[in-house]
Write an enzyme that holds these catalytic residues in place. Structure first.
Site, PDB file in Angstrom:
ATOM      1  N   LEU A 199       0.956  -1.122  -0.108  1.00 43.59           N
ATOM      2  CA  LEU A 199       0.056  -0.129   0.070  1.00 43.59           C
ATOM      3  C   LEU A 199       0.929   1.271  -0.135  1.00 43.59           C
ATOM      4  O   LEU A 199       2.000   1.333   0.666  1.00 43.59           O
ATOM      5  CB  LEU A 199      -0.951  -0.002   1.231  1.00 43.59           C
ATOM      6  N   ASP A 200       0.301   2.383  -0.770  1.00 44.20           N
ATOM      7  CA  ASP A 200       1.359   3.747  -0.623  1.00 44.20           C
ATOM      8  C   ASP A 200       1.300   4.067   0.560  1.00 44.20           C
ATOM      9  O   ASP A 200       0.533   3.736   1.540  1.00 44.20           O
ATOM     10  CB  ASP A 200       0.947   4.540  -1.988  1.00 44.20           C
ATOM     11  N   THR A 201       2.107   5.097   0.886  1.00 45.89           N
ATOM     12  CA  THR A 201       2.190   5.683   2.290  1.00 45.89           C
ATOM     13  C   THR A 201       1.223   6.081   2.891  1.00 45.89           C
ATOM     14  O   THR A 201       0.702   5.982   4.148  1.00 45.89           O
ATOM     15  CB  THR A 201       3.544   6.564   2.388  1.00 45.89           C
TER      16      THR A 201
END
Length: 335
Positions: A199-201
Site C-alpha cells: 500500500l502506498d504511504t
C-alpha cells in the site's frame, strides 16, 4: 514512538460510515453463522451436512474468524498435484500417521470429531475423498482438505494480518528511518516475512504478512485475480453515472482499468464514501481511477483481500490468521 505507545494509542476507525459496518461484522462473527445454517429441507442436493458447535472443524481456534466451509463458487480450480503412486492397504496400515491424528494435531478438531468428518466424506487427501479411518498419510508430503479448507501441517509457516496506519511505508525496513512494518511486529516474529503486495504511504488498511513464499506469489500474481475491497472517501456530491463509468473501465496511461463492483456506502454534504472491489494490483490503481473521473481520493482504506477482512481490527495492530482463514486464502488461489 515505541511499539507499546503505538498499540496503546486510540485507534482510527477508518472513514466515517464504516463503524456501522464493522459493528455488523462483529455481530456476525460472534454468532458464527450457526443461526443462519440451512435446514435439512433447504439444503441443496448433494450438499454435505455440517457439524454444529464444537464438533465443527476449526470451531475451537484461538485465532481468526469463522469463515465456514469453502464453497465451490469461492474455490479456484486446484493446481494439479504431482502424481502420487497409489498405496496398497498394507502400505496404508504401515506407513505414515493416521489421518485423524494428523488432523487433530493440526487443530482441525478433536480426534473423535476428525473421525466423524472422515466417515462423512468431508476429508480429501491429494484430491481424493477418504472415508476409511485406517488411512495413513505423510504430513510433510500429502495435501489434506476438510470441507475444502486446506489443513496446515507445517508449523513453521506464519500468516498475519496488519492494519497499516497512514504514514507507514510498506517495507520491513526503511533506510530513511520512516515508520515501517517491522516497527509493529512483536519480538520473536520470524525475521523473513513477505508483505503480500503493498500500500502506498498514504493508504491505510489490510496488509497480509507471511513466510509462505508460494502463497504470497499466488496472491499477488495477476492470473489468480484475487479481489481486493477498498473504502474510498471523496468530495461530494457525486453525480449518477460515475459508478457505471468505473465499471465499464477507464483508459489510463498503462491500459484499461475497471472495478468489479461499486457501492455507495454513505453520502453527506461535502463528502461521499464508496466501496469498490477490483482484482488489479497495479500501482496506485484506485487513486488513479478516481483522479481520472474527477474525484481525487481524500482517504483510502483497503478493507479486504480475498476472503480476509479487517473487521473490527484496530489500526496499527497485527493479528495471527486462523487456520480456517488460511485455508480459505489457499483455496482462492488453487492450493
Amino acid at each position: 514512538m515505541t511499539q507499546a505507545g503505538r498499540q496503546g494509542s486510540p485507534s482510527n476507525k477508518g472513514p466515517r460510515g464504516t463503524q456501522k459496518n464493522n459493528a455488523g461484522a462483529r455481530g456476525n462473527s460472534a454468532r458464527g453463522g450457526a443461526k443462519g445454517a440451512p435446514k435439512a429441507s433447504q439444503r441443496k442436493r448433494g450438499e454435505r451436512p455440517q457439524a454444529k458447535g464444537s464438533g465443527a472443524p476449526f470451531a475451537n481456534e484461538r485465532f481468526g474468524r469463522n469463515l465456514g466451509p469453502v464453497r465451490d463458487s469461492a474455490r479456484r480450480t486446484p493446481t494439479p498435484l504431482p502424481p502420487h503412486k497409489p498405496r496398497t492397504r498394507e502400505q496404508m496400515n504401515e506407513d505414515g500417521v493416521r489421518l485423524q491424528k494428523v488432523m487433530a494435531n493440526a487443530g482441525v478438531a478433536s480426534r473423535r470429531v476428525c473421525e466423524e468428518l472422515i466417515e462423512q466424506g468431508r476429508v480429501e487427501v491429494n484430491g481424493q475423498i477418504v472415508t476409511e479411518l485406517g488411512s495413513r498419510v505423510n504430513p510433510e508430503a500429502d495435501v489434506i482438505h476438510v470441507d475444502g479448507v486446506r489443513v496446515q501441517t507445517n508449523e513453521s509457516l506464519v500468516y498475519m494480518a496488519f492494519n497499516k496506519p497512514r504514514g507507514v511505508v510498506s517495507t520491513m525496513d526503511d533506510p530513511e528511518g520512516r515508520p515501517c512494518i517491522s516497527d509493529y511486529l512483536r519480538p520473536g516474529t520470524p525475521e523473513r516475512l513477505f508483505h503480500v503486495g503493498r500500500l502506498d504511504t498514504n493508504t491505510e488498511g489490510l496488509l497480509l504478512l507471511t513466510n509462505d513464499g508460494e502463497l504470497a506469489n499466488r496472491l499477488t500474481h495477476p492470473s489468480y485475480e484475487v479481489p481486493k475491497t477498498y473504502v474510498v472517501q471523496v468530495r461530494g456530491p457525486m453525480p449518477h453515472g460515475v459508478g457505471a463509468q468505473l465499471r465499464r473501465g477507464i483508459e489510463l496511461e498503462d491500459g484499461l482499468a475497471k472495478v468489479d463492483s461499486f457501492k455507495l456506502v454513505d453520502s453527506t454534504p461535502g463528502f461521499v464514501l464508496v466501496e469498490v472491489v477490483l482484482h488489479s494490483g497495479k500501482n496506485r490503481i484506485v487513486r488513479r481511477m478516481f483522479d481520472a473521473v474527477g474525484f481525487p481520493v481524500q482517504r483510502l482504506v483497503r478493507a479486504k483481500i480475498g476472503p480476509i477482512g479487517l473487521g473490527d481490527q484496530k489500526q496499527g495492530t497485527v493479528r495471527k490468521l486462523g487456520k480456517q482463514e488460511v485455508g480459505h486464502l489457499m483455496a482462492a488461489v488453487g492450493l
